[in-house]
Write a protein that holds these residues in place. Structure first.
Motif, PDB file in Angstrom:
ATOM      1  N   SER A  83       0.830  -1.207   0.000  1.00  0.00           N
ATOM      2  CA  SER A  83       0.000   0.000   0.000  1.00  0.00           C
ATOM      3  C   SER A  83       0.862   1.254   0.000  1.00  0.00           C
ATOM      4  O   SER A  83       0.580   2.217  -0.728  1.00  0.00           O
ATOM      5  CB  SER A  83      -0.922   0.003   1.218  1.00  0.00           C
ATOM      6  N   ARG A  84       1.926   1.220   0.803  1.00  0.00           N
ATOM      7  CA  ARG A  84       2.799   2.404   0.832  1.00  0.00           C
ATOM      8  C   ARG A  84       3.565   2.549  -0.473  1.00  0.00           C
ATOM      9  O   ARG A  84       3.714   3.665  -0.987  1.00  0.00           O
ATOM     10  CB  ARG A  84       3.766   2.302   2.013  1.00  0.00           C
ATOM     11  N   LEU A  85       4.025   1.434  -1.017  1.00  0.00           N
ATOM     12  CA  LEU A  85       4.722   1.498  -2.309  1.00  0.00           C
ATOM     13  C   LEU A  85       3.785   2.042  -3.386  1.00  0.00           C
ATOM     14  O   LEU A  85       4.195   2.834  -4.240  1.00  0.00           O
ATOM     15  CB  LEU A  85       5.241   0.111  -2.711  1.00  0.00           C
ATOM     16  N   GLU A  86       2.536   1.607  -3.321  1.00  0.00           N
ATOM     17  CA  GLU A  86       1.568   2.049  -4.318  1.00  0.00           C
ATOM     18  C   GLU A  86       1.255   3.536  -4.143  1.00  0.00           C
ATOM     19  O   GLU A  86       1.175   4.283  -5.124  1.00  0.00           O
ATOM     20  CB  GLU A  86       0.287   1.214  -4.182  1.00  0.00           C
ATOM     21  N   ARG A  87       1.123   3.935  -2.900  1.00  0.00           N
ATOM     22  CA  ARG A  87       0.866   5.348  -2.626  1.00  0.00           C
ATOM     23  C   ARG A  87       1.995   6.213  -3.178  1.00  0.00           C
ATOM     24  O   ARG A  87       1.775   7.310  -3.681  1.00  0.00           O
ATOM     25  CB  ARG A  87       0.736   5.553  -1.115  1.00  0.00           C
ATOM     26  N   ASP A  88       3.226   5.699  -3.097  1.00  0.00           N
ATOM     27  CA  ASP A  88       4.376   6.444  -3.606  1.00  0.00           C
ATOM     28  C   ASP A  88       4.651   6.165  -5.079  1.00  0.00           C
ATOM     29  O   ASP A  88       5.722   6.532  -5.589  1.00  0.00           O
ATOM     30  CB  ASP A  88       5.626   6.087  -2.784  1.00  0.00           C
ATOM     31  N   SER A  89       3.730   5.488  -5.736  1.00  0.00           N
ATOM     32  CA  SER A  89       3.839   5.211  -7.179  1.00  0.00           C
ATOM     33  C   SER A  89       5.061   4.379  -7.534  1.00  0.00           C
ATOM     34  O   SER A  89       5.563   4.466  -8.653  1.00  0.00           O
ATOM     35  CB  SER A  89       3.853   6.508  -7.987  1.00  0.00           C
ATOM     36  N   LEU A  90       5.534   3.573  -6.597  1.00  0.00           N
ATOM     37  CA  LEU A  90       6.694   2.731  -6.880  1.00  0.00           C
ATOM     38  C   LEU A  90       6.282   1.324  -7.290  1.00  0.00           C
ATOM     39  O   LEU A  90       7.061   0.598  -7.904  1.00  0.00           O
ATOM     40  CB  LEU A  90       7.594   2.658  -5.633  1.00  0.00           C
ATOM     41  N   ALA A  91       5.069   0.937  -6.944  1.00  0.00           N
ATOM     42  CA  ALA A  91       4.542  -0.367  -7.327  1.00  0.00           C
ATOM     43  C   ALA A  91       3.053  -0.195  -7.608  1.00  0.00           C
ATOM     44  O   ALA A  91       2.465   0.838  -7.281  1.00  0.00           O
ATOM     45  CB  ALA A  91       4.765  -1.399  -6.219  1.00  0.00           C
ATOM     46  N   ALA A  92       2.460  -1.199  -8.243  1.00  0.00           N
ATOM     47  CA  ALA A  92       1.036  -1.125  -8.574  1.00  0.00           C
ATOM     48  C   ALA A  92       0.389  -2.482  -8.368  1.00  0.00           C
ATOM     49  O   ALA A  92       1.013  -3.521  -8.589  1.00  0.00           O
ATOM     50  CB  ALA A  92       0.856  -0.667 -10.025  1.00  0.00           C
TER      51      ALA A  92
END
Lengths: 158, 158
Positions: A83-92
DNA sequence: CTTTTTCTATCACGTACTTATAGAAGTAGT
DNA sequence: ACTACTTCTATAAGTACGTGATAGAAAAAG
């Protein structure tokens, strides 16, 4: 003041006397190196986040539970990391058409860029440090690397 | 399930081509060793807590702010660390008669015992691992230790 | 005797984990 | 096909561990 984590030795005063005077220092040395290297690239990614991102880059899309096992964290923890990676646009997150329960996680191009940048910075700094050692010291480290890696593998899979 | 933290490599696929193929692996190796060693002694003390306790054992009673600087954390963080250590009876707050603002922190005998136990367990395990290496591998590691320590020192005081 | 500095604690916040549990979607068993 | 089990992800509540900002007491300096 943003203190950089330091591991001040927990020094090996006691329990000498055995033949094994070197082992406690190995642990201490590794702790010190670890925190030093962390200072070298504090680019705002936790250990788990960076490691997860690297796994995603290496292996491609993985389901969330697979990632949790690979990183040695619980599934809820991986949900948070993703979720944090996604929030930071690093993963989807992506859906798996063949099984609608699963969430596939992919690295984004921004995530790839961040990884590459971290590696470049870290490599440069460690190179600079190694260059300040005496040649025989750098050689000793290089010679010990395979053994250290073997040790790490032994310790990880007992 | 209590997962033990693992650092799965963040492997050094990319950016070869330079003459420095070994440096990224040094970082990766240190990361792997660090998490392996953490697994070896998960005796319920955080890095900072264990390190603070070791400082207290080594240097005797210290004031809270001194400890914060020594451990590289902020003063509020050290207040929390000491509070937890005190709650677990591993350290104790004392008043300084000559300056009533300060809090002196001391290690307790239980704290000392815990430190010694951790060291003993860790030493045994690392010894066991080193014994499983080939003699020349163990020798390579021992030979590299001084250089690794120098490297850690260089990295810490740039 | 006021002002400033030092020292610790507290507050509000964010990250990073845990266990326990819920809910949806596959997989069987009859 | 219907119930039952299992798998997969998310959510909730709690803990540990850190931050910056700020308060309050005591010492030092003017």
């Amino acid at each position: 003041m943003r203190p950089t984590e330091v591991v001040p030795a927990e020094s090996s005063t006691a329990e000498s006397g055995t033949a094994a005077a070197a082992q406690p220092d190995l642990v201490v040395t590794v702790q010190r190196l670890f925190s030093s290297f962390r200072q070298l690239s504090p680019l705002g990614l936790s250990l788990s986040a960076a490691s997860t991102l690297a796994t995603l880059e290496r292996d491609g899309a993985r389901r969330l539970t697979e990632l949790a096992v690979a990183e040695g964290v619980t599934q809820p923890a991986m949900t948070q990391i993703v979720s944090r990676l996604e929030r930071d646009s690093l993963a989807a997150r992506t859906a798996d058409p063949s099984d609608r329960r699963v969430v596939l996680v992919e690295i984004t191009s921004a995530g790839r860029d961040l990884l590459h940048h971290r590696r470049r910075v870290r490599t440069e700094k460690v190179e600079a440090l190694l260059a300040r050692l005496q040649p025989h010291e750098a050689a000793a480290i290089e010679a010990a690397l395979p053994a250290l890696n073997t040790l790490a593998t032994l310790a990880a899979h007992p």
